[in-house]
Design a protein around this motif. Structure first.
Motif, PDB file in Angstrom:
ATOM      1  N   UNK A 159      -6.240 -22.384 -29.658  1.00 59.58           N
ATOM      2  CA  UNK A 159      -5.829 -23.329 -30.700  1.00 59.58           C
ATOM      3  C   UNK A 159      -5.897 -24.769 -30.191  1.00 59.58           C
ATOM      4  N   UNK A 160      -5.444 -24.985 -28.964  1.00 60.21           N
ATOM      5  CA  UNK A 160      -5.488 -26.333 -28.405  1.00 60.21           C
ATOM      6  C   UNK A 160      -6.926 -26.820 -28.237  1.00 60.21           C
ATOM      7  N   UNK A 161      -7.833 -25.919 -27.904  1.00 61.27           N
ATOM      8  CA  UNK A 161      -9.247 -26.294 -27.789  1.00 61.27           C
ATOM      9  C   UNK A 161      -9.819 -26.688 -29.147  1.00 61.27           C
ATOM     10  N   UNK A 162      -9.428 -25.972 -30.196  1.00 60.08           N
ATOM     11  CA  UNK A 162      -9.918 -26.337 -31.536  1.00 60.08           C
ATOM     12  C   UNK A 162      -9.356 -27.689 -31.959  1.00 60.08           C
ATOM     13  N   UNK A 163      -8.133 -27.975 -31.575  1.00 60.23           N
ATOM     14  CA  UNK A 163      -7.560 -29.284 -31.899  1.00 60.23           C
ATOM     15  C   UNK A 163      -8.300 -30.399 -31.165  1.00 60.23           C
ATOM     16  N   UNK A 164      -8.682 -30.135 -29.913  1.00 65.34           N
ATOM     17  CA  UNK A 164      -9.423 -31.138 -29.145  1.00 65.34           C
ATOM     18  C   UNK A 164     -10.787 -31.419 -29.793  1.00 65.34           C
ATOM     19  N   UNK A 165     -11.447 -30.352 -30.239  1.00 69.39           N
ATOM     20  CA  UNK A 165     -12.765 -30.548 -30.846  1.00 69.39           C
ATOM     21  C   UNK A 165     -12.669 -31.255 -32.197  1.00 69.39           C
ATOM     22  N   UNK A 166     -11.542 -31.102 -32.866  1.00 69.87           N
ATOM     23  CA  UNK A 166     -11.338 -31.774 -34.146  1.00 69.87           C
ATOM     24  C   UNK A 166     -10.864 -33.212 -33.966  1.00 69.87           C
ATOM     25  N   UNK A 167     -10.505 -33.561 -32.727  1.00 74.49           N
ATOM     26  CA  UNK A 167     -10.047 -34.917 -32.445  1.00 74.49           C
ATOM     27  C   UNK A 167      -8.629 -35.172 -32.872  1.00 74.49           C
ATOM     28  N   UNK A 168      -7.807 -34.142 -32.927  1.00 76.91           N
ATOM     29  CA  UNK A 168      -6.409 -34.296 -33.350  1.00 76.91           C
ATOM     30  C   UNK A 168      -5.529 -34.607 -32.172  1.00 76.91           C
TER      31      UNK A 168
END
Length: 163
Positions: free
Chosen positions: A154-163
């Motif tokens: 989940x944290x990796x997806x947030x990083x890729x989304x720029x959140x």
């Protein structure tokens, strides 16, 4: 559960503690306490007066400290504590074959009569306590490992989304 609900649930993991894994580890300690209280209250002649009981006492102290530390670690989603909990859980299974099995299979002479060192009831209680402790620790480790992987993804997806 929809993907949006699942995403919200994973996002909440950033802010809430992993109480299930932590509580299971504490429960594992409790079952170990039941085990060693049952063992240390036994007094069959001089059978238990040996080095193995001394090692058992030291191991119990280390066990409780390690599992308590692990319970605090898994509460904060630390993956390495999963490995420690799993190893200690397997160690609980191994302990069944050390003192309880030996004492259950041994007879000693007390007041001229041959008696079994550990009666069936105490043996089954002690085996059940060790097995329950092991189950709690291994389940705690597995739950923490799964949740750590979910949170990391989940944290990796947030990083890729720029959140």
């Amino acid at each position: 559960m929809t993907t949006e609900e699942r995403t919200i649930q994973r996002d909440r993991m950033r802010f809430i503690k992993n109480s299930l894994s932590s509580n299971l580890a504490i429960l594992g300690i409790l079952f170990d306490v039941f085990y060693f209280v049952s063992l240390y209250q036994s007094d069959v002649d001089t059978y238990y007066y040996n080095y193995l009981i001394g090692i058992s006492i030291v191991y119990n102290l280390i066990f409780m400290l390690a599992v308590f530390l692990s319970s605090e670690g898994v509460k904060n989603y630390k993956r390495n504590y999963s490995y420690l909990l799993a190893a200690v859980g397997i160690g609980q299974i191994v302990r069944i074959f050390i003192i309880p099995m030996r004492a259950h299979a041994t007879t000693t002479i007390v007041n001229g009569e041959s008696v079994v060192v550990m009666q069936d009831g105490q043996f089954f209680w002690m085996v059940a306590c060790l097995a329950a402790s092991a189950a709690c620790l291994v389940i705690s480790a597995v739950v923490n490992f799964i949740r750590c992987n979910e949170l990391e993804a989940h944290l990796k997806t947030l990083e890729t989304q720029g959140v």
